[in-house]
Design a protein around this motif. Structure first.
Motif, PDB file in Angstrom:
ATOM      1  N   GLU A 187       0.833  -1.203   0.000  1.00 11.73           N
ATOM      2  CA  GLU A 187       0.000   0.000   0.000  1.00 11.73           C
ATOM      3  C   GLU A 187       0.868   1.254   0.000  1.00 11.73           C
ATOM      4  O   GLU A 187       0.621   2.200  -0.754  1.00 11.73           O
ATOM      5  CB  GLU A 187      -0.920  -0.001   1.215  1.00 11.73           C
ATOM      6  CG  GLU A 187      -1.817   1.217   1.304  1.00 11.73           C
ATOM      7  CD  GLU A 187      -2.688   1.214   2.542  1.00 11.73           C
ATOM      8  OE1 GLU A 187      -3.291   2.267   2.837  1.00 11.73           O
ATOM      9  OE2 GLU A 187      -2.760   0.178   3.229  1.00 11.73           O
ATOM     10  N   HIS A 188       1.905   1.252   0.836  1.00  8.48           N
ATOM     11  CA  HIS A 188       2.804   2.401   0.900  1.00  8.48           C
ATOM     12  C   HIS A 188       3.613   2.533  -0.391  1.00  8.48           C
ATOM     13  O   HIS A 188       3.935   3.643  -0.818  1.00  8.48           O
ATOM     14  CB  HIS A 188       3.745   2.267   2.094  1.00  8.48           C
ATOM     15  CG  HIS A 188       3.046   2.401   3.404  1.00  8.48           C
ATOM     16  ND1 HIS A 188       3.599   1.974   4.592  1.00  8.48           N
ATOM     17  CD2 HIS A 188       1.827   2.920   3.720  1.00  8.48           C
ATOM     18  CE1 HIS A 188       2.756   2.218   5.579  1.00  8.48           C
ATOM     19  NE2 HIS A 188       1.679   2.789   5.073  1.00  8.48           N
ATOM     20  N   ARG A 189       3.923   1.420  -1.013  1.00 10.69           N
ATOM     21  CA  ARG A 189       4.658   1.456  -2.282  1.00 10.69           C
ATOM     22  C   ARG A 189       3.802   2.088  -3.379  1.00 10.69           C
ATOM     23  O   ARG A 189       4.298   2.881  -4.193  1.00 10.69           O
ATOM     24  CB  ARG A 189       5.066   0.034  -2.663  1.00 10.69           C
ATOM     25  CG  ARG A 189       5.879  -0.088  -3.946  1.00 10.69           C
ATOM     26  CD  ARG A 189       6.412  -1.510  -4.067  1.00 10.69           C
ATOM     27  NE  ARG A 189       6.940  -1.805  -5.390  1.00 10.69           N
ATOM     28  CZ  ARG A 189       8.141  -1.446  -5.827  1.00 10.69           C
ATOM     29  NH1 ARG A 189       8.944  -0.754  -5.043  1.00 10.69           N
ATOM     30  NH2 ARG A 189       8.554  -1.770  -7.040  1.00 10.69           N
ATOM     31  N   GLY A 240      10.752   8.221   1.258  1.00  8.86           N
ATOM     32  CA  GLY A 240      10.869   7.408   0.051  1.00  8.86           C
ATOM     33  C   GLY A 240      10.910   8.227  -1.222  1.00  8.86           C
ATOM     34  O   GLY A 240      11.547   7.826  -2.209  1.00  8.86           O
ATOM     35  N   VAL A 241      10.243   9.369  -1.231  1.00  9.22           N
ATOM     36  CA  VAL A 241      10.265  10.230  -2.419  1.00  9.22           C
ATOM     37  C   VAL A 241      11.645  10.865  -2.576  1.00  9.22           C
ATOM     38  O   VAL A 241      12.167  10.979  -3.695  1.00  9.22           O
ATOM     39  CB  VAL A 241       9.171  11.311  -2.335  1.00  9.22           C
ATOM     40  CG1 VAL A 241       9.258  12.252  -3.524  1.00  9.22           C
ATOM     41  CG2 VAL A 241       7.789  10.663  -2.290  1.00  9.22           C
ATOM     42  N   LEU A 242      12.249  11.277  -1.458  1.00  4.87           N
ATOM     43  CA  LEU A 242      13.610  11.817  -1.521  1.00  4.87           C
ATOM     44  C   LEU A 242      14.567  10.769  -2.069  1.00  4.87           C
ATOM     45  O   LEU A 242      15.410  11.062  -2.928  1.00  4.87           O
ATOM     46  CB  LEU A 242      14.039  12.269  -0.120  1.00  4.87           C
ATOM     47  CG  LEU A 242      15.399  12.946   0.098  1.00  4.87           C
ATOM     48  CD1 LEU A 242      16.550  11.968   0.136  1.00  4.87           C
ATOM     49  CD2 LEU A 242      15.667  14.021  -0.943  1.00  4.87           C
ATOM     50  N   ILE A 243      14.420   9.535  -1.611  1.00  2.72           N
ATOM     51  CA  ILE A 243      15.277   8.453  -2.102  1.00  2.72           C
ATOM     52  C   ILE A 243      15.056   8.238  -3.595  1.00  2.72           C
ATOM     53  O   ILE A 243      16.012   8.077  -4.367  1.00  2.72           O
ATOM     54  CB  ILE A 243      15.012   7.157  -1.315  1.00  2.72           C
ATOM     55  CG1 ILE A 243      15.420   7.329   0.153  1.00  2.72           C
ATOM     56  CG2 ILE A 243      15.766   5.977  -1.934  1.00  2.72           C
ATOM     57  CD1 ILE A 243      15.008   6.166   1.051  1.00  2.72           C
ATOM     58  N   ALA A 244      13.797   8.249  -4.025  1.00  2.00           N
ATOM     59  CA  ALA A 244      13.490   8.067  -5.448  1.00  2.00           C
ATOM     60  C   ALA A 244      14.133   9.163  -6.290  1.00  2.00           C
ATOM     61  O   ALA A 244      14.693   8.897  -7.363  1.00  2.00           O
ATOM     62  CB  ALA A 244      11.979   8.055  -5.661  1.00  2.00           C
TER      63      ALA A 244
END
Length: 267
Positions: free
Chosen positions: A131-133, A195-199
């Motif tokens: 879901e978080h993904r 996670g967006v920063l990592i992406a």
């Protein structure tokens, strides 16, 4: 301000067309496609299609070229429509290439306690991760992704991954960064999920290193091949009142005083 690049391959070109259809449903398909071709640096959609079938280096997205073509056809469209469409494609590519990436970071993390007081079982933990993904693929992730790219454009790369470059700390700097789209429209400050920063960092070509806790679970945070001094300088500039910035200034003041009065400090 950010610089957005994308590999102009066939899959990305088609994905960008689908995103533009969602965002500009009243614009004729031929106009959208021609504007896209120009926004990717080509003279026409046909030229973009030819290039998409060849091995090519990433191209820099040009929102103004996209806007000007549509304006010539009688449509008043913000250049940011193209940036956001291409960002959506870029995020999807990163998600596909990194199977453990979610909106919160890398990995599943530890099991969490449910409202009934029981702990998640492995299936429930994985369902939560999925879901978080999926949240990374929502439009919600686009603004923090572009904001992160704007900050990362100012970060000095190092040859190796360094300590003190954790994604959670970098994301706090990014979400306080005051910046704009290339046309001047406000982009940040804005909340940035880890996670967006990592992406964004992966898309920008930074290396990452995952970490695990004492029980072997992913910590969700990663470290990067980024200059810690550069990150500290950016933090001082962007978040001058943060605890880390204040601690750094106090430490620098102590070093200055020691250098000025070594005898006094030796007492």
């Amino acid at each position: 301000m950010f610089e957005l690049k994308i590999n102009p391959n066939f899959e990305n070109l088609e994905a960008a067309k689908r995103e533009l259809l969602k965002k500009l449903p009243t614009v004729k398909s031929s106009h959208r496609c021609e504007a896209l071709g120009r926004g990717l640096g080509y003279g026409s959609h046909s030229a973009a299609r030819v290039a998409s079938k060849l091995t090519a280096d990433p191209v820099t997205v040009d929102g103004q070229a996209f806007r000007k073509y549509l304006e010539s056809q009688g449509f008043n469209v913000s250049p940011n429509v193209l940036y956001r469409a291409i960002a959506k494609v870029a995020i999807a590519n990163v998600v596909t290439a990194n199977e453990f990436l979610s909106i919160w970071g890398i990995g599943f993390g530890r099991s969490q306690r449910k409202p009934d007081g029981k702990w998640e079982d492995p299936h429930e933990r994985y369902a939560r991760f999925k879901e978080h993904r999926s949240e990374l693929l929502d439009d919600y992730a686009i603004t923090p992704f572009l904001l992160s790219l704007a900050l990362l454009a100012r970060v000095v790369r190092t040859k190796t991954i360094r300590q003190g470059t954790g994604s959670y700390g970098v994301k706090h700097i990014a979400e306080n960064f005051k910046c704009t789209y290339p046309d001047g429209e406000k982009l940040g400050p804005h909340y940035v999920p880890n996670g967006v920063l990592i992406a964004a960092a992966i898309h920008a070509g930074f290396m990452t290193k995952s970490h695990f806790d004492e029980l072997g679970y992913h910590s969700l945070n990663v470290t990067f091949n980024m200059s810690k001094r550069c990150l500290d300088d950016l933090d001082d500039e962007i978040r001058p009142d943060s605890g880390r910035s204040q601690d750094r200034r106090r430490a620098e003041e102590r070093r200055r005083l020691r250098k000025a009065s070594p005898t006094l400090w030796g007492l």
